[in-house]
Design a protein around this motif. Structure first.
Motif, PDB file in Angstrom:
ATOM      1  N   SER A   1       0.865  -1.187   0.000  1.00  0.00           N
ATOM      2  CA  SER A   1       0.000   0.000   0.000  1.00  0.00           C
ATOM      3  C   SER A   1       0.897   1.231   0.000  1.00  0.00           C
ATOM      4  O   SER A   1       1.959   1.228   0.626  1.00  0.00           O
ATOM      5  CB  SER A   1      -0.866   0.011   1.265  1.00  0.00           C
ATOM      6  N   THR A   2       0.459   2.253  -0.684  1.00  0.00           N
ATOM      7  CA  THR A   2       1.113   3.564  -0.555  1.00  0.00           C
ATOM      8  C   THR A   2       0.144   4.516   0.137  1.00  0.00           C
ATOM      9  O   THR A   2       0.371   4.972   1.262  1.00  0.00           O
ATOM     10  CB  THR A   2       1.502   4.121  -1.944  1.00  0.00           C
ATOM     11  N   ARG A   3      -0.987   4.804  -0.544  1.00  0.00           N
ATOM     12  CA  ARG A   3      -1.930   5.821  -0.055  1.00  0.00           C
ATOM     13  C   ARG A   3      -2.542   5.476   1.296  1.00  0.00           C
ATOM     14  O   ARG A   3      -2.559   6.300   2.222  1.00  0.00           O
ATOM     15  CB  ARG A   3      -3.088   5.984  -1.066  1.00  0.00           C
ATOM     16  N   THR A   4      -3.080   4.262   1.411  1.00  0.00           N
ATOM     17  CA  THR A   4      -3.847   3.915   2.608  1.00  0.00           C
ATOM     18  C   THR A   4      -2.938   3.885   3.838  1.00  0.00           C
ATOM     19  O   THR A   4      -3.272   4.426   4.898  1.00  0.00           O
ATOM     20  CB  THR A   4      -4.536   2.543   2.412  1.00  0.00           C
TER      21      THR A   4
ATOM     22  N   ARG B   1      -4.605  -4.339   6.627  1.00  0.00           N
ATOM     23  CA  ARG B   1      -4.770  -4.694   5.211  1.00  0.00           C
ATOM     24  C   ARG B   1      -4.250  -6.111   5.049  1.00  0.00           C
ATOM     25  O   ARG B   1      -3.155  -6.431   5.524  1.00  0.00           O
ATOM     26  CB  ARG B   1      -4.003  -3.746   4.295  1.00  0.00           C
TER      27      ARG B   1
ATOM     28  N   HIS C   1     -13.051  -2.260   1.210  1.00  0.00           N
ATOM     29  CA  HIS C   1     -12.075  -1.199   1.486  1.00  0.00           C
ATOM     30  C   HIS C   1     -12.911   0.008   1.939  1.00  0.00           C
ATOM     31  O   HIS C   1     -13.070   0.992   1.215  1.00  0.00           O
ATOM     32  CB  HIS C   1     -11.282  -0.906   0.219  1.00  0.00           C
TER      33      HIS C   1
ATOM     34  N   GLN D   1     -11.780   3.724   1.734  1.00  0.00           N
ATOM     35  CA  GLN D   1     -11.678   4.236   0.362  1.00  0.00           C
ATOM     36  C   GLN D   1     -13.053   4.712  -0.109  1.00  0.00           C
ATOM     37  O   GLN D   1     -13.184   5.807  -0.682  1.00  0.00           O
ATOM     38  CB  GLN D   1     -11.142   3.142  -0.573  1.00  0.00           C
TER      39      GLN D   1
ATOM     40  N   PRO E   1      -9.120   5.228  -7.523  1.00  0.00           N
ATOM     41  CA  PRO E   1      -8.581   5.014  -6.174  1.00  0.00           C
ATOM     42  C   PRO E   1      -7.058   4.969  -6.126  1.00  0.00           C
ATOM     43  O   PRO E   1      -6.476   5.146  -5.047  1.00  0.00           O
ATOM     44  CB  PRO E   1      -9.171   3.654  -5.778  1.00  0.00           C
ATOM     45  N   GLY E   2      -6.428   4.746  -7.299  1.00  0.00           N
ATOM     46  CA  GLY E   2      -4.983   4.575  -7.333  1.00  0.00           C
ATOM     47  C   GLY E   2      -4.612   3.192  -6.782  1.00  0.00           C
ATOM     48  O   GLY E   2      -5.396   2.586  -6.056  1.00  0.00           O
TER      49      GLY E   2
HETATM   50  N1   CP Z   1      -6.408   3.174  -2.992  1.00  0.00           N
HETATM   51  C1   CP Z   1      -5.555   2.394  -2.337  1.00  0.00           C
HETATM   52  O1   CP Z   1      -5.950   1.542  -1.535  1.00  0.00           O
HETATM   53  O2   CP Z   1      -4.239   2.620  -2.615  1.00  0.00           O
HETATM   54  P1   CP Z   1      -3.016   1.906  -1.918  1.00  0.00           P
HETATM   55  O3   CP Z   1      -3.027   0.458  -2.348  1.00  0.00           O
HETATM   56  O4   CP Z   1      -1.789   2.648  -2.395  1.00  0.00           O
HETATM   57  O5   CP Z   1      -3.199   2.001  -0.437  1.00  0.00           O
END
Ligand code: CP
Length: 328
Positions: free
Chosen positions: A52-55, A104, A134, A137, A273-274
């Motif tokens: 994961s980056t964002r979460t 996660r 999720h 999100q 969502p990326g």
């Molecule tokens: N949207 C999302 O869950 O991104 P990550 O996998 O980078 O957390």
């Protein structure tokens, strides 16, 4: 609310309360000093068994902005690689006094197992489990839709009733789609899922959403928002592939490009969502256009996750002390 495991568990009142609280949290983030003392002395554990980056970063930022102590656990480089189980990992972290565990996991249902097990006494927050859910999100997506599409001024109290949202792409593997369909339905929005038949799950007809195989038709129906889903190639290759003939054909049928972007109504916004596969489900034109709110979604994620942690860990105490008021 003891845990946040699925958007399906949220009533309309609970969802709106989270979105309203996120609005209050966001207002505090434009101040010179962004940190609130609300969760001082509390410990939030980020337990990430999947990349994961964002979460991960936004949960860490959210907890720190609320003055919680944060423990970041990543399965890579941990004793999980020596075969340690979820149970023993959770018990180890509980021994360090976790008040909340943000998890996660690649296995659908892992956060439910953790919440039901008694391995942790803390609140469990699902940060994405397999192809299942999720919820934060979906909440940040709803928050973003609310800010852009429900009128000027303070967004508090507004719902998404009547908004038309198209969710496009790899629905089959998408926990984002599942969470969004449930939450948007709860908030009164109308959802259309658009995908090739091979990327729709069995039983999708029972979801509270329309289903279409034709993106151009749905774009022509003038939705208020279009949410492009990541093509989850890592889950496809482990299933043997064969979900679409070629990347080029997928893009022709289901990619958002400049032509389709131009066919959307002027007020419509583009979400993702990326992480994005640029050139596959979304072109650079679309991803970088002024209609795209993809970077803003990330910023909104911090406010929404602050709201979730606050409501789970301090919500009951909010009237006990001035320190816990977010609007101080
Ligand atoms: N949207 C999302 O869950 O991104 P990550 O996998 O980078 O957390």
């Amino acid at each position: 609310m003891k845990h946040l495991l699925s958007t399906g568990d949220l009533s309309r009142t609970e969802a709106v309360r989270i979105l309203d609280t996120a609005g209050q949290m966001a207002a505090t983030q434009s101040r010179e000093i962004k940190k609130l003392p609300t969760l001082r002395g509390r410990t939030v554990v980020n337990l990430f068994f999947e990349d994961s980056t964002r979460t991960r970063i936004s949960f860490e930022t959210a907890a720190k902005r609320l003055s919680a102590d944060v423990i970041n656990f990543s399965a890579k480089g941990s004793s999980v690689s020596k075969g340690e189980s979820l149970k023993d990992t959770a018990l180890t972290l509980q021994a360090m006094g976790a008040d909340a565990v943000v998890i996660r996991h690649h296995a659908s249902g892992a956060p439910h197992t953790l919440a039901a097990s008694g391995w942790t006494s803390g609140a469990v927050v699902n940060a994405g489990d397999g192809t299942h859910q999720h919820p934060t999100q979906a909440l940040l997506d709803a928050y973003t839709l609310r800010r852009h599409l429900t009128g000027p001024g303070d967004a508090s109290g507004r719902d998404l009733a009547g908004l038309r949202v198209a969710i496009v792409g790899d629905v089959l593997h998408s926990r984002v789609a599942r969470s969004n369909v449930q939450l948007l339905h709860t908030l009164g929005a109308e959802v259309t899922l658009v995908a090739p038949p091979t990327l729709l799950p069995v039983g999708v007809q029972s979801w509270p959403a329309e289903v279409s195989y034709h993106l151009d038709e749905v774009v022509g129906s003038k939705p208020d928002a279009i949410m492009m889903l990541r093509v989850q190639r890592e889950r496809m290759s482990s299933a043997g592939g064969g979900f679409f003939p070629s990347p080029l054909e997928y893009t022709r049928g289901y990619g958002l490009d400049a032509r389709r972007l131009a066919a959307l109504p002027e007020h419509a916004i583009v979400l993702h969502p990326g992480p994005m596969n640029r050139g596959l489900e979304i072109s650079a034109d679309a991803a970088d256009s002024p209609r795209a709110v993809i970077v803003e979604q990330v910023a909104n994620g911090v406010a929404v996750r602050m709201a979730v942690l606050y409501l789970l860990l301090a919500g009951e105490q909010r009237h006990d002390s001035d320190e816990t008021k977010v609007d101080q």
